[in-house]
Design an enzyme around this catalytic site. Structure first.
Site, PDB file in Angstrom:
ATOM      1  N   TYR A  49     -12.211  -2.391  -4.301  1.00 50.63           N
ATOM      2  CA  TYR A  49     -12.789  -2.614  -2.961  1.00 50.63           C
ATOM      3  C   TYR A  49     -14.316  -2.543  -2.975  1.00 50.63           C
ATOM      4  CZ  TYR A  49      -8.283  -2.485  -0.464  1.00 50.63           C
ATOM      5  OH  TYR A  49      -7.029  -2.758   0.023  1.00 50.63           O
ATOM      6  N   ARG A  52      -1.539 -14.377   4.370  1.00 53.63           N
ATOM      7  CA  ARG A  52      -2.297 -13.760   5.473  1.00 53.63           C
ATOM      8  C   ARG A  52      -1.556 -13.904   6.801  1.00 53.63           C
ATOM      9  NH1 ARG A  52      -6.957 -11.796   4.117  1.00 53.63           N
ATOM     10  NH2 ARG A  52      -7.896 -11.897   6.184  1.00 53.63           N
ATOM     11  N   HIS A 101      -2.206  -5.445   1.474  1.00 49.49           N
ATOM     12  CA  HIS A 101      -3.485  -6.136   1.289  1.00 49.49           C
ATOM     13  C   HIS A 101      -3.180  -7.534   0.774  1.00 49.49           C
ATOM     14  CE1 HIS A 101      -7.518  -7.193  -0.090  1.00 49.49           C
ATOM     15  NE2 HIS A 101      -6.913  -7.655  -1.166  1.00 49.49           N
ATOM     16  N   ASN A 146      -2.178   0.276   6.564  1.00 48.05           N
ATOM     17  CA  ASN A 146      -1.751  -0.995   7.163  1.00 48.05           C
ATOM     18  C   ASN A 146      -0.833  -1.807   6.253  1.00 48.05           C
ATOM     19  OD1 ASN A 146      -3.707  -1.871   5.392  1.00 48.05           O
ATOM     20  ND2 ASN A 146      -4.736  -3.232   6.828  1.00 48.05           N
ATOM     21  N   GLU A 151      -9.648 -10.911  -7.629  1.00 46.08           N
ATOM     22  CA  GLU A 151      -8.703  -9.806  -7.450  1.00 46.08           C
ATOM     23  C   GLU A 151      -7.557  -9.873  -8.458  1.00 46.08           C
ATOM     24  OE1 GLU A 151      -9.427  -8.888  -2.686  1.00 46.08           O
ATOM     25  OE2 GLU A 151      -7.516  -9.751  -3.322  1.00 46.08           O
ATOM     26  N   PHE A 154     -15.957   2.818   6.307  1.00 46.37           N
ATOM     27  CA  PHE A 154     -14.584   3.226   6.006  1.00 46.37           C
ATOM     28  C   PHE A 154     -14.283   3.262   4.513  1.00 46.37           C
ATOM     29  CE2 PHE A 154     -14.588  -1.364   7.032  1.00 46.37           C
ATOM     30  CZ  PHE A 154     -14.037  -1.905   5.872  1.00 46.37           C
ATOM     31  N   LYS A 193       0.821  -1.215   0.000  1.00 42.46           N
ATOM     32  CA  LYS A 193       0.000   0.000   0.000  1.00 42.46           C
ATOM     33  C   LYS A 193       0.858   1.270   0.000  1.00 42.46           C
ATOM     34  CE  LYS A 193      -4.025  -2.195   2.192  1.00 42.46           C
ATOM     35  NZ  LYS A 193      -5.155  -1.972   3.122  1.00 42.46           N
ATOM     36  N   THR A 238      -5.477  -7.260  10.375  1.00 44.00           N
ATOM     37  CA  THR A 238      -5.772  -6.019   9.641  1.00 44.00           C
ATOM     38  C   THR A 238      -5.380  -4.786  10.447  1.00 44.00           C
ATOM     39  OG1 THR A 238      -7.641  -7.161   8.643  1.00 44.00           O
ATOM     40  CG2 THR A 238      -7.628  -4.759   8.473  1.00 44.00           C
TER      41      THR A 238
END
Ligand code: CMP
Length: 142
Positions: free
Chosen positions: A50, A86, A116, A113, A127, A58, A10, A92
């Site tokens: 998203y 993950r 993703h 964060n 995705e 959010f 990110k 998260t």
């Protein structure tokens, strides 16, 4: 089984110059980068990616943040790639992320964060195809 998952480094982590450090964690865990591109997403492109979160409070901030700077989007391939990624990322919310995870080490907040990762096989397929055509994925069946 061998799986593919979508990863996004990110804007916060790219701004920190942590792209190499994060990719190294994937590689050290046995995941292989089989596709990658740097993009500066528009808010609309972030919103499309998203879309599943459209009704969440959010969503607006998420789209804003994800289009605030360049991101490194990649496809990771390997044994149990989805759950492995993950585990490497951690929770998260970086405040809840286990020590040694990417988010514990690089993330500042639940929005910024660092990374993703797809949360399951169907999401991963959707995705990956959102960002990459088949021709852009450089792996061949063994
Ligand atoms: P990510 O895995 O990219 O998926 C959606 C993102 O929304 C998530 O990481 C967070 O960065 C962000 N987000 C912000 N607030 C929340 C929240 N309350 N719950 C889940 N995700 C959130």
């Amino acid at each position: 089984a061998t799986e593919r998952t979508l990863s996004i480094i990110k804007p916060d982590a790219v701004a920190k110059n942590a792209v190499g450090a994060i990719l190294k964690r994937f590689e050290d865990a046995g995941l292989r980068v089989v596709a990658a591109k740097m993009m500066h997403l528009s808010p609309e492109q972030a919103g499309g990616f998203y879309a599943v979160h459209k009704e969440r409070p959010f969503y607006g901030e998420l789209c804003q943040f994800m289009s605030s700077g360049p991101v490194l989007i990649s496809v990771l391939e390997g044994e149990n790639a989805i759950s492995k990624n993950r585990e490497l990322m951690g929770a998260t919310d970086p405040k809840k992320a286990a020590p040694g995870t990417i988010r514990a080490d690089f993330a500042d907040s639940i929005d910024a964060n660092a990374v993703h990762g797809s949360d399951g096989p169907e999401t991963a397929a959707w995705e990956i195809s959102f960002f990459f055509s088949q021709m852009e994925i450089a792996s061949r069946p063994a």
